[in-house]
Design a protein around this motif. Sequence first.
Motif, mmCIF file in Angstrom:
data_model
loop_
_atom_site.group_PDB
_atom_site.id
_atom_site.type_symbol
_atom_site.label_atom_id
_atom_site.label_comp_id
_atom_site.label_asym_id
_atom_site.label_seq_id
_atom_site.Cartn_x
_atom_site.Cartn_y
_atom_site.Cartn_z
ATOM 1 N N ILE A 72 -0.620 19.372 5.992
ATOM 2 C CA ILE A 72 0.628 19.349 6.515
ATOM 3 C C ILE A 72 0.979 17.817 7.008
ATOM 4 N N GLU A 73 0.049 17.248 8.023
ATOM 5 C CA GLU A 73 0.276 16.030 8.494
ATOM 6 C C GLU A 73 0.101 15.141 7.541
ATOM 7 N N GLY A 74 -0.803 15.076 6.318
ATOM 8 C CA GLY A 74 -0.837 14.321 5.447
ATOM 9 C C GLY A 74 0.396 14.114 4.819
ATOM 10 N N ARG A 75 1.194 15.300 4.145
ATOM 11 C CA ARG A 75 2.589 15.345 3.522
ATOM 12 C C ARG A 75 3.571 14.761 4.458
ATOM 13 N N SER A 97 5.779 11.538 3.716
ATOM 14 C CA SER A 97 7.194 11.453 3.437
ATOM 15 C C SER A 97 7.791 10.552 4.349
ATOM 16 N N ASP A 98 7.304 10.163 5.389
ATOM 17 C CA ASP A 98 7.856 9.269 6.463
ATOM 18 C C ASP A 98 7.734 8.032 6.053
ATOM 19 N N TYR A 99 6.414 7.682 5.126
ATOM 20 C CA TYR A 99 6.162 6.356 4.429
ATOM 21 C C TYR A 99 7.292 6.135 3.470
ATOM 22 N N ARG A 100 7.790 7.067 2.694
ATOM 23 C CA ARG A 100 8.588 6.846 1.405
ATOM 24 C C ARG A 100 9.888 6.386 2.167
ATOM 25 N N GLN A 101 10.364 7.335 3.255
ATOM 26 C CA GLN A 101 11.523 6.870 3.761
ATOM 27 C C GLN A 101 11.669 5.623 4.275
ATOM 28 N N ASN A 102 10.574 5.156 4.777
ATOM 29 C CA ASN A 102 10.437 3.739 5.343
ATOM 30 C C ASN A 102 9.909 2.831 4.346
ATOM 31 N N LEU A 103 9.811 2.907 3.131
ATOM 32 C CA LEU A 103 8.740 2.221 2.073
ATOM 33 C C LEU A 103 9.271 0.848 2.284
ATOM 34 N N ALA A 104 10.873 0.223 2.318
ATOM 35 C CA ALA A 104 10.995 -1.172 2.268
ATOM 36 C C ALA A 104 10.314 -1.935 3.489
ATOM 37 N N SER A 105 10.379 -1.060 4.620
ATOM 38 C CA SER A 105 9.861 -1.894 5.997
ATOM 39 C C SER A 105 8.204 -2.118 5.667
ATOM 40 N N LEU A 161 -0.861 10.239 -13.111
ATOM 41 C CA LEU A 161 0.241 9.296 -12.321
ATOM 42 C C LEU A 161 1.398 9.900 -11.556
ATOM 43 N N ILE A 162 1.803 11.085 -11.995
ATOM 44 C CA ILE A 162 2.662 11.705 -11.193
ATOM 45 C C ILE A 162 2.186 12.197 -9.855
ATOM 46 N N ALA A 163 1.018 12.317 -9.639
ATOM 47 C CA ALA A 163 0.044 12.642 -8.326
ATOM 48 C C ALA A 163 0.265 11.555 -7.606
ATOM 49 N N LEU A 164 0.408 10.193 -7.935
ATOM 50 C CA LEU A 164 0.310 9.156 -7.187
ATOM 51 C C LEU A 164 1.215 9.267 -5.913
ATOM 52 N N ASP A 165 0.514 8.670 -4.831
ATOM 53 C CA ASP A 165 1.298 9.149 -3.405
ATOM 54 C C ASP A 165 2.756 8.349 -3.467
ATOM 55 N N VAL A 166 3.030 6.989 -3.720
ATOM 56 C CA VAL A 166 3.994 6.224 -3.709
ATOM 57 C C VAL A 166 4.083 5.213 -5.043
ATOM 58 N N LEU A 167 5.069 5.371 -5.764
ATOM 59 C CA LEU A 167 5.397 4.258 -6.830
ATOM 60 C C LEU A 167 6.420 3.571 -6.428
ATOM 61 N N ALA A 168 6.064 2.219 -5.946
ATOM 62 C CA ALA A 168 7.416 1.377 -5.693
ATOM 63 C C ALA A 168 7.853 0.276 -6.525
ATOM 64 N N ARG A 169 9.068 -0.064 -6.759
ATOM 65 C CA ARG A 169 9.736 -0.921 -7.667
ATOM 66 C C ARG A 169 10.046 -2.016 -6.735
ATOM 67 N N LEU A 216 -2.005 6.589 -0.228
ATOM 68 C CA LEU A 216 -1.965 6.612 1.182
ATOM 69 C C LEU A 216 -3.131 7.605 1.881
ATOM 70 N N SER A 217 -3.489 7.128 2.814
ATOM 71 C CA SER A 217 -4.539 8.195 3.635
ATOM 72 C C SER A 217 -4.526 7.709 4.780
ATOM 73 N N LYS A 218 -4.338 8.570 6.168
ATOM 74 C CA LYS A 218 -4.730 8.024 7.393
ATOM 75 C C LYS A 218 -5.902 7.033 7.604
ATOM 76 N N VAL A 219 -7.043 7.455 6.922
ATOM 77 C CA VAL A 219 -8.135 6.771 7.036
ATOM 78 C C VAL A 219 -8.644 6.509 5.528
ATOM 79 N N VAL A 220 -8.200 5.332 4.901
ATOM 80 C CA VAL A 220 -8.527 5.014 3.478
ATOM 81 C C VAL A 220 -9.982 5.083 3.261
ATOM 82 N N ASP A 221 -10.355 5.583 2.100
ATOM 83 C CA ASP A 221 -11.875 5.708 1.714
ATOM 84 C C ASP A 221 -11.920 5.114 0.275
#
Length: 219
Positions: A83-86, A90-98, A135-143, A161-166
């Motif tokens: 839940i925290e990861g999702r 979600s928050d990251y996508r909403q603020n993607l440009a920033s 491909l559709i499981a990609l966390d974020v696709l930015a143009r 994306l991951s809180k701790v990238v491995d």
Amino acid sequence: MALTPADIDTLIAELQKDPQLRDRVRNAILADDFLRLPATVERLADRMDQLALRMDQLTQRLDQFAAETQTNFDRLDGRVGNIEGRQYESDYRQNLASHLAEWFEGVRLAIPGNVPELTAALRSGRFSQRQWRSLIALDVLARVNPPVASRAADYFIAIELSKVVDLSDVDRAAERAELIKLAGLEAMAAVDGLAILPEALAAAEARGVMSLVYRGSAA
């Protein structure tokens, strides 16, 4: 009549030879409570055995309960983590440009199914079903606006994306960026999160995967 030592010796000899006589003498000398002592001890031993068996059963039940409780806690912890990861994604996508403003301009969120080149690659067979699902499981696709040196009309950033990238995050980002390139688009891979493991950072640098993680939070 007093017994002489010889009489006592004779009695002892007779007792050693005659079990029935020994029992008669024992019953005459010993009190009833004392005579019942062996049977009492035997019953007590049986009860102790029963108690030990019940303790073993109780211990097994407690062990089972502890295992089930730990499993439930693990499941709950996993669900909370999901839940925290999702929510983080979600928050990251909403603020993607920033999030990408330091490096890119014209940032827009892209959906693989809305990118004609990607859907065309799927329909033409350049993508397998497994590749498309990856491909559709990609966390974020930015143009984003393409770099000055690029001739592409659009440039894509495949971000994991991951809180701790491995290491697995780095691998997935690189693989999914390659899929986008397979469709004839210009793309690069990136990872972002709150921290990045040292081995993941080294792998990202070696594979050309951009780390967007703030270095001050590096693990």
